[in-house]
Design a protein around this motif. Structure first.
Motif, PDB file in Angstrom:
ATOM      1  N   MET B   1       0.833  -1.208   0.000  1.00 21.05           N
ATOM      2  CA  MET B   1       0.000   0.000   0.000  1.00 21.05           C
ATOM      3  C   MET B   1       0.861   1.249   0.000  1.00 21.05           C
ATOM      4  N   ALA B   2       0.204   2.364  -0.290  1.00 25.88           N
ATOM      5  CA  ALA B   2       0.935   3.631  -0.383  1.00 25.88           C
ATOM      6  C   ALA B   2       1.489   4.036   0.991  1.00 25.88           C
ATOM      7  N   THR B   3       2.518   4.825   0.944  1.00 26.68           N
ATOM      8  CA  THR B   3       3.099   5.284   2.208  1.00 26.68           C
ATOM      9  C   THR B   3       2.183   6.301   2.865  1.00 26.68           C
ATOM     10  N   GLU B   4       2.274   6.417   4.156  1.00 26.55           N
ATOM     11  CA  GLU B   4       1.427   7.331   4.928  1.00 26.55           C
ATOM     12  C   GLU B   4       1.601   8.767   4.421  1.00 26.55           C
ATOM     13  N   ASN B   5       0.466   9.489   4.427  1.00 26.97           N
ATOM     14  CA  ASN B   5       0.485  10.915   4.131  1.00 26.97           C
ATOM     15  C   ASN B   5       0.928  11.279   2.721  1.00 26.97           C
ATOM     16  N   LYS B   6       0.975  10.303   1.827  1.00 31.08           N
ATOM     17  CA  LYS B   6       1.270  10.633   0.446  1.00 31.08           C
ATOM     18  C   LYS B   6      -0.032  10.507  -0.339  1.00 31.08           C
ATOM     19  N   LYS B   7      -0.175  11.367  -1.360  1.00 27.77           N
ATOM     20  CA  LYS B   7      -1.449  11.333  -2.083  1.00 27.77           C
ATOM     21  C   LYS B   7      -1.611  10.058  -2.892  1.00 27.77           C
ATOM     22  N   VAL B   8      -2.810   9.483  -2.810  1.00 26.83           N
ATOM     23  CA  VAL B   8      -3.138   8.308  -3.602  1.00 26.83           C
ATOM     24  C   VAL B   8      -4.389   8.624  -4.413  1.00 26.83           C
ATOM     25  N   LEU B   9      -4.649   7.797  -5.401  1.00 31.68           N
ATOM     26  CA  LEU B   9      -5.781   8.027  -6.292  1.00 31.68           C
ATOM     27  C   LEU B   9      -6.781   6.893  -6.116  1.00 31.68           C
ATOM     28  N   MET B  10      -7.998   7.239  -5.768  1.00 29.68           N
ATOM     29  CA  MET B  10      -9.024   6.207  -5.615  1.00 29.68           C
ATOM     30  C   MET B  10     -10.396   6.797  -5.912  1.00 29.68           C
ATOM     31  N   LYS B  11     -11.347   5.889  -6.128  1.00 29.21           N
ATOM     32  CA  LYS B  11     -12.744   6.299  -6.163  1.00 29.21           C
ATOM     33  C   LYS B  11     -13.220   6.558  -4.743  1.00 29.21           C
ATOM     34  N   GLY B  12     -14.234   7.386  -4.598  1.00 29.11           N
ATOM     35  CA  GLY B  12     -14.811   7.644  -3.283  1.00 29.11           C
ATOM     36  C   GLY B  12     -15.193   6.357  -2.567  1.00 29.11           C
ATOM     37  N   ASN B  13     -15.812   5.425  -3.303  1.00 31.40           N
ATOM     38  CA  ASN B  13     -16.249   4.163  -2.692  1.00 31.40           C
ATOM     39  C   ASN B  13     -15.071   3.323  -2.203  1.00 31.40           C
ATOM     40  N   GLU B  14     -13.944   3.391  -2.909  1.00 30.47           N
ATOM     41  CA  GLU B  14     -12.763   2.630  -2.488  1.00 30.47           C
ATOM     42  C   GLU B  14     -12.125   3.283  -1.261  1.00 30.47           C
ATOM     43  N   ALA B  15     -12.116   4.625  -1.248  1.00 36.32           N
ATOM     44  CA  ALA B  15     -11.539   5.351  -0.116  1.00 36.32           C
ATOM     45  C   ALA B  15     -12.284   5.017   1.175  1.00 36.32           C
ATOM     46  N   VAL B  16     -13.600   4.855   1.061  1.00 35.56           N
ATOM     47  CA  VAL B  16     -14.417   4.465   2.221  1.00 35.56           C
ATOM     48  C   VAL B  16     -13.949   3.104   2.750  1.00 35.56           C
ATOM     49  N   GLY B  17     -13.676   2.185   1.829  1.00 32.31           N
ATOM     50  CA  GLY B  17     -13.226   0.853   2.223  1.00 32.31           C
ATOM     51  C   GLY B  17     -11.882   0.888   2.932  1.00 32.31           C
ATOM     52  N   GLU B  18     -10.943   1.630   2.363  1.00 31.49           N
ATOM     53  CA  GLU B  18      -9.615   1.706   2.988  1.00 31.49           C
ATOM     54  C   GLU B  18      -9.710   2.401   4.345  1.00 31.49           C
ATOM     55  N   ALA B  19     -10.549   3.425   4.435  1.00 33.34           N
ATOM     56  CA  ALA B  19     -10.727   4.143   5.704  1.00 33.34           C
ATOM     57  C   ALA B  19     -11.203   3.188   6.798  1.00 33.34           C
ATOM     58  N   ALA B  20     -12.111   2.294   6.433  1.00 33.14           N
ATOM     59  CA  ALA B  20     -12.639   1.344   7.421  1.00 33.14           C
ATOM     60  C   ALA B  20     -11.501   0.489   7.977  1.00 33.14           C
ATOM     61  N   ILE B  21     -10.648   0.019   7.073  1.00 30.57           N
ATOM     62  CA  ILE B  21      -9.525  -0.822   7.524  1.00 30.57           C
ATOM     63  C   ILE B  21      -8.597  -0.024   8.434  1.00 30.57           C
ATOM     64  N   ARG B  22      -8.287   1.214   8.028  1.00 30.35           N
ATOM     65  CA  ARG B  22      -7.391   2.057   8.842  1.00 30.35           C
ATOM     66  C   ARG B  22      -7.992   2.346  10.219  1.00 30.35           C
ATOM     67  N   ALA B  23      -9.337   2.394  10.284  1.00 27.60           N
ATOM     68  CA  ALA B  23      -9.994   2.707  11.553  1.00 27.60           C
ATOM     69  C   ALA B  23     -10.167   1.459  12.427  1.00 27.60           C
ATOM     70  N   GLY B  24      -9.707   0.333  11.952  1.00 34.99           N
ATOM     71  CA  GLY B  24      -9.775  -0.873  12.780  1.00 34.99           C
ATOM     72  C   GLY B  24     -11.054  -1.662  12.633  1.00 34.99           C
ATOM     73  N   CYS B  25     -11.745  -1.470  11.494  1.00 33.75           N
ATOM     74  CA  CYS B  25     -12.958  -2.256  11.250  1.00 33.75           C
ATOM     75  C   CYS B  25     -12.560  -3.729  11.099  1.00 33.75           C
ATOM     76  N   GLN B  26     -13.204  -4.595  11.884  1.00 37.56           N
ATOM     77  CA  GLN B  26     -12.827  -6.012  11.840  1.00 37.56           C
ATOM     78  C   GLN B  26     -13.767  -6.846  10.981  1.00 37.56           C
ATOM     79  N   CYS B  27     -15.010  -6.368  10.801  1.00 34.42           N
ATOM     80  CA  CYS B  27     -15.986  -7.140  10.032  1.00 34.42           C
ATOM     81  C   CYS B  27     -16.737  -6.221   9.074  1.00 34.42           C
ATOM     82  N   TYR B  28     -16.954  -6.711   7.873  1.00 29.12           N
ATOM     83  CA  TYR B  28     -17.730  -5.977   6.882  1.00 29.12           C
ATOM     84  C   TYR B  28     -18.717  -6.944   6.250  1.00 29.12           C
ATOM     85  N   PHE B  29     -19.991  -6.589   6.287  1.00 26.26           N
ATOM     86  CA  PHE B  29     -21.048  -7.425   5.714  1.00 26.26           C
ATOM     87  C   PHE B  29     -21.861  -6.575   4.753  1.00 26.26           C
ATOM     88  N   ALA B  30     -22.068  -7.050   3.531  1.00 29.29           N
ATOM     89  CA  ALA B  30     -22.834  -6.240   2.583  1.00 29.29           C
ATOM     90  C   ALA B  30     -23.353  -7.089   1.445  1.00 29.29           C
TER      91      ALA B  30
END
Lengths: 181, 362
Positions: B1-30
């Protein structure tokens, strides 16, 4: 076009690398320190239909992601040329894939159209799929919107990980497009 | 994955997914639905890499009940969907709100009612802010207007959910979710100094009294009433503590546009054209849809007694009700104009520009 927002339309068949070309531009903008916002069409029409991406590039903050008219276009097939030429502003540069588009298909005489035999050139390079990147090379040379080095940086980011093996052919496709005119 | 604090390119929906992982989300159901499917697509890969739980449920109803279960077990959990799918989840959300279970729910809004269409819309405002399910409850609702905010707000949503012990929504839409923009993927920075320990969690009761999580309050007769009062005391506290907004050019403005999410960006383009032409147009952008940031809006109205308001929405007019409620004692309805388009369509910078001119001329 410095200071002004460049609004680019990239269109063609699904499978011609329309979204990829947009992503390469967007990645290049990160390296070039410019703001960028890309919006691809999504819907129930991807396979075999037209694919469209709109990319806004600016030194300023980009506001509306809704773009009604563009001031630069790169069009890869005839149906897209017919469908989208009315949304291109007067005097804008338009790079068309002349392997698949007859320029007589638009009634617009107020566009700065440049035909590139991109599909045939791509076949000569060895992979028909790089026609999009050849056209990108022509577009960057003609408009100077981004430094060619930032595009190669963008290609490196777009072709990383499992796609790394495709970097070199795309880089040479970009160079051949850039050196064409 | 990209290094911390460096700009990355993603769709809004993908950014939401990565944010969940960074925030410590352990389970995702959808369950998949356009235009949010990039979130499960992204997480199906990333959660496996991180050895976390990704599960594509058999339906939205199943997914939200899995969220309930995981939240009750004390882990950070998320689900995502789009409008018709959100309607299916509402029963579960009401239960989760009643049981005060922390979780994050993403709604990438599309055109409705009914199956509607797959274009971007803001017509789920009532559903999210009024409690689309039954009973007296509220959910915190955050409304991003960029990929950066989609990332940042999702991370914050997990903290808000744990801190207040309740569901938190991210209200995105088909455009914000599909938009590709560079953003800074910052490290997880906690919003609060300390989060309350999850002493209520169902973690196995060996050596302690069993915990009970329930949504049925038959006895004592006033049990549910007391639970409602408790919930509303909490909601009052959140209204006092979490009114998020951004304002732009509001001091001395002739017209203040009120818009959130994607509509706020369309409006900002129109405002820049106007201000370039000499008139003074500002914008007030709610970042929390509940609690609605009325304190600041009242302040703007009081500081500027002649100002006209123009509410812009990608709906037939839903948030405007919160504007009326906020301003009812100080601004007559005749000074509050509305411009909106429903059915999954949207205003354009040009059409907003024209509407501003109309309001200025009135």
């Amino acid at each position: 076009m410095a200071g002004k927002e460049t609004k680019i339309l990239i269109a063609g068949f699904g499978g011609q690398g329309i979204i990829l070309a947009g992503n390469v531009l967007a990645y290049a903008c990160i390296d070039a320190g410019k703001n960028v916002c890309a919006m691809a069409s999504y819907g129930a029409e991807v396979r075999g239909g037209t694919a469209k991406a709109i990319i806004s590039i600016s030194d300023e903050q980009i506001d509306s992601p809704i773009i009604e008219t563009v001031n630069l276009a790169m069009i890869m097939n005839a149906p897209s040329f017919v469908r989208y030429s009315s949304s291109i502003e007067k005097d804008s540069p338009v790079i068309v894939n002349s392997s698949m588009i007859d320029q007589g298909q638009t009634e617009r005489s107020d566009l700065d159209i440049l035909g590139v035999d991109a599909t045939n050139l791509a076949i000569k390079i060895g992979n028909i799929k790089v026609a999009n990147i050849i056209m990108l090379g022509v577009m960057i040379k003609k408009t100077g919107i981004l430094d060619p080095d930032s595009i190669t940086g963008g290609l490196k980011r777009a072709f990383s990980g499992s796609k790394k093996g495709l970097y070199y052919i795309n880089e040479s496709a970009f160079r051949s497009g850039y050196d064409l005119y | 994955m990209a290094t911390e604090n460096k700009k990355v390119l993603m769709k809004g929906n993908e950014a939401v997914g990565e944010a969940a992982i960074r925030a410590g989300c352990q389970c995702y159901f959808a369950y998949p639905i356009t235009p949010q499917t990039e979130t499960p697509e992204y997480l199906s890969r990333r959660m496996e890499e991180e050895n976390l739980v990704f599960l594509q449920a058999e339906s939205e109803v199943a997914a939200i009940n899995m969220v309930f279960g995981a939240a009750a077990a004390g882990v950070r959990v998320m689900t995502s969907s789009s409008s018709p799918g959100m309607s299916l989840k509402q029963e579960g959300i009401s239960y989760i709100a009643c049981a005060e279970m922390p979780c994050v729910i993403i709604n990438v809004v599309r055109g409705g009612p009914g199956l509607g269409n797959i274009e971007a819309s803001q017509a789920d405002y009532f559903q999210s802010t009024r409690g689309g399910g039954h009973g007296d409850y509220r959910c915190i609702v955050l409304a991003p207007n960029s990929v950066q905010e989609s990332y940042d707000m999702t991370v914050q949503a997990f903290d808000l959910a744990d801190y207040y012990r309740m569901p938190v929504f991210i209200q995105s839409d088909g455009i914000i979710g599909q938009l590709v923009e560079p953003f800074v993927m910052g490290p997880y920075t906690p919003m609060f100094d300390e989060l309350p320990p999850k002493e209520w969690a169902l973690t196995g009761c060996a050596g302690r009294e069993p915990n009970v999580i329930r949504t049925l309050f038959l006895n004592p007769p006033d049990g549910l009433e007391k639970q409602n009062v408790r919930l509303y005391e909490k909601y009052d506290r959140i209204e006092a503590e979490q009114q998020w907004y951004e304002d732009y050019n509001c001091d001395g403005a002739e017209v203040v546009i009120i818009a959130y999410g994607c509509a706020s960006r369309i409006a900002r383009s129109a405002i820049k054209t106007h201000n370039g032409n000499g008139s003074k147009v500002g914008m007030f952008r709610p970042k929390t849809l509940w609690p609605w940031p009325k304190k600041r809006l009242i302040e703007i109205a009081e500081n500027n007694p002649k100002v006209k308001f123009l509410v812009i929405e990608m709906s037939m007019g839903q948030m405007i009700e919160d504007v009326y409620i906020s301003l009812m004692d100080i601004v007559p309805k005749s000074r509050i104009a509305f411009y909106g388009i429903g059915g999954g369509w949207h205003p354009t910078p040009d059409s907003v520009y024209e509407k501003i001119q109309e309001v200025l001329a009135e």
